[in-house]
Design a protein around this motif. Structure first.
Motif, PDB file in Angstrom:
ATOM      1  N   VAL A  20       0.879  -1.180   0.000  1.00  0.00           N
ATOM      2  CA  VAL A  20       0.000   0.000   0.000  1.00  0.00           C
ATOM      3  C   VAL A  20       0.912   1.223   0.000  1.00  0.00           C
ATOM      4  O   VAL A  20       1.541   1.536   1.021  1.00  0.00           O
ATOM      5  CB  VAL A  20      -0.956   0.028   1.208  1.00  0.00           C
ATOM      6  CG1 VAL A  20      -1.889   1.233   1.103  1.00  0.00           C
ATOM      7  CG2 VAL A  20      -1.757  -1.263   1.306  1.00  0.00           C
ATOM      8  N   PRO A  21       1.036   1.897  -1.162  1.00  0.00           N
ATOM      9  CA  PRO A  21       1.969   3.030  -1.234  1.00  0.00           C
ATOM     10  C   PRO A  21       1.524   4.192  -0.354  1.00  0.00           C
ATOM     11  O   PRO A  21       0.330   4.379  -0.096  1.00  0.00           O
ATOM     12  CB  PRO A  21       1.915   3.448  -2.707  1.00  0.00           C
ATOM     13  CG  PRO A  21       1.197   2.359  -3.425  1.00  0.00           C
ATOM     14  CD  PRO A  21       0.348   1.651  -2.426  1.00  0.00           C
ATOM     15  N   GLU A  22       2.514   4.967   0.056  1.00  0.00           N
ATOM     16  CA  GLU A  22       2.253   6.141   0.910  1.00  0.00           C
ATOM     17  C   GLU A  22       1.143   7.016   0.331  1.00  0.00           C
ATOM     18  O   GLU A  22       0.245   7.459   1.052  1.00  0.00           O
ATOM     19  CB  GLU A  22       3.561   6.946   1.041  1.00  0.00           C
ATOM     20  CG  GLU A  22       3.487   8.158   1.926  1.00  0.00           C
ATOM     21  CD  GLU A  22       3.272   7.839   3.398  1.00  0.00           C
ATOM     22  OE1 GLU A  22       3.977   7.007   3.962  1.00  0.00           O
ATOM     23  OE2 GLU A  22       2.356   8.447   3.994  1.00  0.00           O
ATOM     24  N   ASN A  23       1.163   7.236  -0.984  1.00  0.00           N
ATOM     25  CA  ASN A  23       0.196   8.176  -1.562  1.00  0.00           C
ATOM     26  C   ASN A  23      -1.228   7.630  -1.648  1.00  0.00           C
ATOM     27  O   ASN A  23      -2.141   8.320  -2.088  1.00  0.00           O
ATOM     28  CB  ASN A  23       0.676   8.686  -2.932  1.00  0.00           C
ATOM     29  CG  ASN A  23       0.762   7.590  -3.976  1.00  0.00           C
ATOM     30  OD1 ASN A  23       0.333   6.451  -3.727  1.00  0.00           O
ATOM     31  ND2 ASN A  23       1.300   7.916  -5.137  1.00  0.00           N
ATOM     32  N   LYS A  24      -1.435   6.381  -1.235  1.00  0.00           N
ATOM     33  CA  LYS A  24      -2.799   5.816  -1.203  1.00  0.00           C
ATOM     34  C   LYS A  24      -3.388   5.839   0.211  1.00  0.00           C
ATOM     35  O   LYS A  24      -4.593   5.630   0.395  1.00  0.00           O
ATOM     36  CB  LYS A  24      -2.775   4.358  -1.679  1.00  0.00           C
ATOM     37  CG  LYS A  24      -2.449   4.180  -3.129  1.00  0.00           C
ATOM     38  CD  LYS A  24      -3.691   4.371  -3.963  1.00  0.00           C
ATOM     39  CE  LYS A  24      -3.397   4.182  -5.424  1.00  0.00           C
ATOM     40  NZ  LYS A  24      -3.866   5.236  -6.277  1.00  0.00           N
ATOM     41  N   VAL A  25      -2.535   6.038   1.220  1.00  0.00           N
ATOM     42  CA  VAL A  25      -2.999   5.852   2.603  1.00  0.00           C
ATOM     43  C   VAL A  25      -4.130   6.826   2.950  1.00  0.00           C
ATOM     44  O   VAL A  25      -5.139   6.428   3.551  1.00  0.00           O
ATOM     45  CB  VAL A  25      -1.814   5.990   3.604  1.00  0.00           C
ATOM     46  CG1 VAL A  25      -2.302   6.017   5.038  1.00  0.00           C
ATOM     47  CG2 VAL A  25      -0.813   4.860   3.393  1.00  0.00           C
ATOM     48  N   ALA A  26      -4.010   8.087   2.533  1.00  0.00           N
ATOM     49  CA  ALA A  26      -4.995   9.110   2.930  1.00  0.00           C
ATOM     50  C   ALA A  26      -6.413   8.720   2.527  1.00  0.00           C
ATOM     51  O   ALA A  26      -7.363   8.948   3.283  1.00  0.00           O
ATOM     52  CB  ALA A  26      -4.623  10.456   2.316  1.00  0.00           C
ATOM     53  N   GLU A  27      -6.568   8.101   1.354  1.00  0.00           N
ATOM     54  CA  GLU A  27      -7.920   7.780   0.895  1.00  0.00           C
ATOM     55  C   GLU A  27      -8.452   6.487   1.520  1.00  0.00           C
ATOM     56  O   GLU A  27      -9.608   6.129   1.318  1.00  0.00           O
ATOM     57  CB  GLU A  27      -7.966   7.694  -0.639  1.00  0.00           C
ATOM     58  CG  GLU A  27      -7.164   6.575  -1.220  1.00  0.00           C
ATOM     59  CD  GLU A  27      -6.800   6.792  -2.699  1.00  0.00           C
ATOM     60  OE1 GLU A  27      -7.074   5.892  -3.482  1.00  0.00           O
ATOM     61  OE2 GLU A  27      -6.272   7.877  -3.037  1.00  0.00           O
ATOM     62  N   LEU A  28      -7.611   5.791   2.300  1.00  0.00           N
ATOM     63  CA  LEU A  28      -8.017   4.482   2.827  1.00  0.00           C
ATOM     64  C   LEU A  28      -8.399   4.516   4.304  1.00  0.00           C
ATOM     65  O   LEU A  28      -8.841   3.509   4.849  1.00  0.00           O
ATOM     66  CB  LEU A  28      -6.884   3.464   2.605  1.00  0.00           C
ATOM     67  CG  LEU A  28      -6.623   3.142   1.133  1.00  0.00           C
ATOM     68  CD1 LEU A  28      -5.333   2.335   0.980  1.00  0.00           C
ATOM     69  CD2 LEU A  28      -7.797   2.378   0.520  1.00  0.00           C
ATOM     70  N   ILE A  29      -8.197   5.636   4.972  1.00  0.00           N
ATOM     71  CA  ILE A  29      -8.558   5.685   6.402  1.00  0.00           C
ATOM     72  C   ILE A  29      -9.027   7.089   6.761  1.00  0.00           C
ATOM     73  O   ILE A  29      -8.504   8.077   6.236  1.00  0.00           O
ATOM     74  CB  ILE A  29      -7.385   5.242   7.311  1.00  0.00           C
ATOM     75  CG1 ILE A  29      -7.857   5.089   8.762  1.00  0.00           C
ATOM     76  CG2 ILE A  29      -6.185   6.169   7.211  1.00  0.00           C
ATOM     77  CD1 ILE A  29      -7.238   3.949   9.502  1.00  0.00           C
ATOM     78  N   ASN A  30     -10.039   7.165   7.617  1.00  0.00           N
ATOM     79  CA  ASN A  30     -10.465   8.485   8.095  1.00  0.00           C
ATOM     80  C   ASN A  30     -10.164   8.610   9.591  1.00  0.00           C
ATOM     81  O   ASN A  30      -9.743   7.649  10.241  1.00  0.00           O
ATOM     82  CB  ASN A  30     -11.952   8.727   7.784  1.00  0.00           C
ATOM     83  CG  ASN A  30     -12.844   7.706   8.458  1.00  0.00           C
ATOM     84  OD1 ASN A  30     -12.565   7.271   9.581  1.00  0.00           O
ATOM     85  ND2 ASN A  30     -13.915   7.312   7.783  1.00  0.00           N
ATOM     86  N   THR A  31     -10.361   9.818  10.109  1.00  0.00           N
ATOM     87  CA  THR A  31      -9.987  10.095  11.500  1.00  0.00           C
ATOM     88  C   THR A  31     -10.732   9.178  12.477  1.00  0.00           C
ATOM     89  O   THR A  31     -10.144   8.716  13.455  1.00  0.00           O
ATOM     90  CB  THR A  31     -10.312  11.565  11.841  1.00  0.00           C
ATOM     91  OG1 THR A  31      -9.916  12.361  10.746  1.00  0.00           O
ATOM     92  CG2 THR A  31      -9.606  12.051  13.072  1.00  0.00           C
ATOM     93  N   ALA A  32     -12.005   8.910  12.204  1.00  0.00           N
ATOM     94  CA  ALA A  32     -12.792   8.105  13.144  1.00  0.00           C
ATOM     95  C   ALA A  32     -12.263   6.670  13.204  1.00  0.00           C
ATOM     96  O   ALA A  32     -12.152   6.077  14.287  1.00  0.00           O
ATOM     97  CB  ALA A  32     -14.259   8.114  12.723  1.00  0.00           C
ATOM     98  N   GLU A  33     -11.894   6.113  12.051  1.00  0.00           N
ATOM     99  CA  GLU A  33     -11.369   4.733  12.036  1.00  0.00           C
ATOM    100  C   GLU A  33     -10.011   4.663  12.734  1.00  0.00           C
ATOM    101  O   GLU A  33      -9.709   3.710  13.443  1.00  0.00           O
ATOM    102  CB  GLU A  33     -11.205   4.249  10.594  1.00  0.00           C
ATOM    103  CG  GLU A  33     -12.515   3.908   9.933  1.00  0.00           C
ATOM    104  CD  GLU A  33     -12.338   3.688   8.436  1.00  0.00           C
ATOM    105  OE1 GLU A  33     -13.033   2.826   7.910  1.00  0.00           O
ATOM    106  OE2 GLU A  33     -11.515   4.396   7.807  1.00  0.00           O
TER     107      GLU A  33
END
Ligand code: NAD
Length: 321
Positions: A4-17
């Protein structure tokens, strides 16, 4: 194996999770079903870099792995982030490498989640004003996570270089909350919660600055010698941490312990409050202090969620290994 590349992480998790992953793993640590293994952190004698790894295992979620990386001070001049890390997750049944995940954003959001979890469990119910000490890279993440946790209606900010406070003003504007740059006296006198997130090696916040009932989330001190809070202030608070061994060696509590003002058995794990085995705050007058030192299990918990979501959405890259 999955990547899972660094640039994909933001779209895969939100603050609540991220918040719930960190809250759950703190609880597992306190109930002794999750362990962090000894941390390695070394100056490698090249590029002024500090390199190390943090690892652990959570028997409840079977998260097993290591975050490896550190601090390369020359990176900014190369257009790269100074803190660099990668997270490796292993299959707890076979030991095979399950996934490699970019660890930079995960480090930022799991650190922000830790102070937010402490606010949920330790701040007074009527807390309305949040104070921020520090306005570097990490500060914006801490403030965003805190604003999602409680309906704070005012942000007060202090930084040794005041012009950096624009970063916090931007976050407050984005969330529609009033922001004011203030001195430490006003910050301590008016804030209900204060997050400290600096790389200071000398105390900034003193006992004389603050009022009863405040909650302090001390997040910047993660190395021997760093300090954000006067030892006497630490000693006057009811103390909580992510991991006691780290609090007394590399966390904010190291100074009060070294000065003989606090003993290790006066520090409780935040996970014990989450589990209900520690009462946490017992009155509106007590000062509570969370010493957030940063543990590998936070990284593994959040990385596991990221990988699960990457599998669900098809964002993970599969390689033969
Ligand atoms: P940064 O370099 O972007 O910002 C550093 C901040 O500290 C700035 O606000 C700067 O003005 C302030 N500062 C520096 N020297 C100071 C001094 N002598 N007195 C007062 N303020 C000073 O760093 P960052 O990424 O925002 O990280 C901040 C701190 O948080 C670092 O110490 C870092 O190691 C720590 N950190 C802790 C965790 C954890 O889990 N506890 C995780 C990530 C980062």
């Amino acid at each position: 194996m999955l990547i899972v590349p660094e640039n994909k992480v933001a779209e895969l998790i939100n603050t609540a999770e991220c918040f719930s992953a960190v809250e759950n793993v703190f609880a597992s640590m306190a109930s002794k079903s999750a362990n962090n293994f000894p941390v390695v952190r070394e100056a490698i004698g090249h590029a002024d870099a500090l390199y190390g790894f943090k690892s652990g295992f959570d028997r409840e979620t079977l998260a097993l792995g290591v975050k490896s990386g550190g601090f390369w001070p020359g990176n900014a001049a190369r257009g790269l982030v100074n803190h660099q890390s990668s997270i490796f997750l292993f299959d707890a049944d076979t030991g095979r490498c399950r996934a490699v995940v970019g660890g930079n954003l995960i480090t930022a959001i799991r650190t922000a989640a830790a102070s937010a979890v402490s606010i949920k469990h330790l701040a007074r119910k009527d807390a309305k004003t949040i104070g921020m000490i520090g306005a570097g890279h990490q500060s914006a993440f801490q403030l965003r996570a805190a604003l999602e946790q409680r309906p704070f209606d005012r942000v007060l900010g202090w930084n040794v270089e005041p012009k950096m406070l624009q970063r916090l003003r931007d976050v407050a504007d984005e969330r529609g909350v009033a922001f004011e740059a203030v001195g430490l006296d006003r910050l301590g006198a008016e804030a209900d919660v204060i997050i400290t997130i600096t790389s200071s090696f000398a105390p900034i916040l003193k006992a004389s600055h603050i009022r009863p009932g405040i909650h302090l989330a001390c997040m910047g001190t993660d190395t021997r010698g760093k300090q954000e809070v006067e030892a006497e202030l630490t000693a006057s608070a009811i103390l909580f941490t992510d991991e006691i061994v780290q609090a007394v060696t590399i966390g904010e509590c190291q100074h009060a312990v070294a000065a003989g003002l606090v003993s290790q058995d006066e520090i409780a794990e935040l996970g014990a409050v989450i589990n209900g085995s520690d009462p946490g705050r017992r009155s509106d007058e007590e000062i509570t202090l969370f010493d957030g030192t940063g543990v590998g299990l936070q990284d593994l918990a959040v990385a596991t969620r990221v990988v699960d979501r990457a599998i669900e959405t098809g964002a993970a890259i599969e390689v033969e290994y």
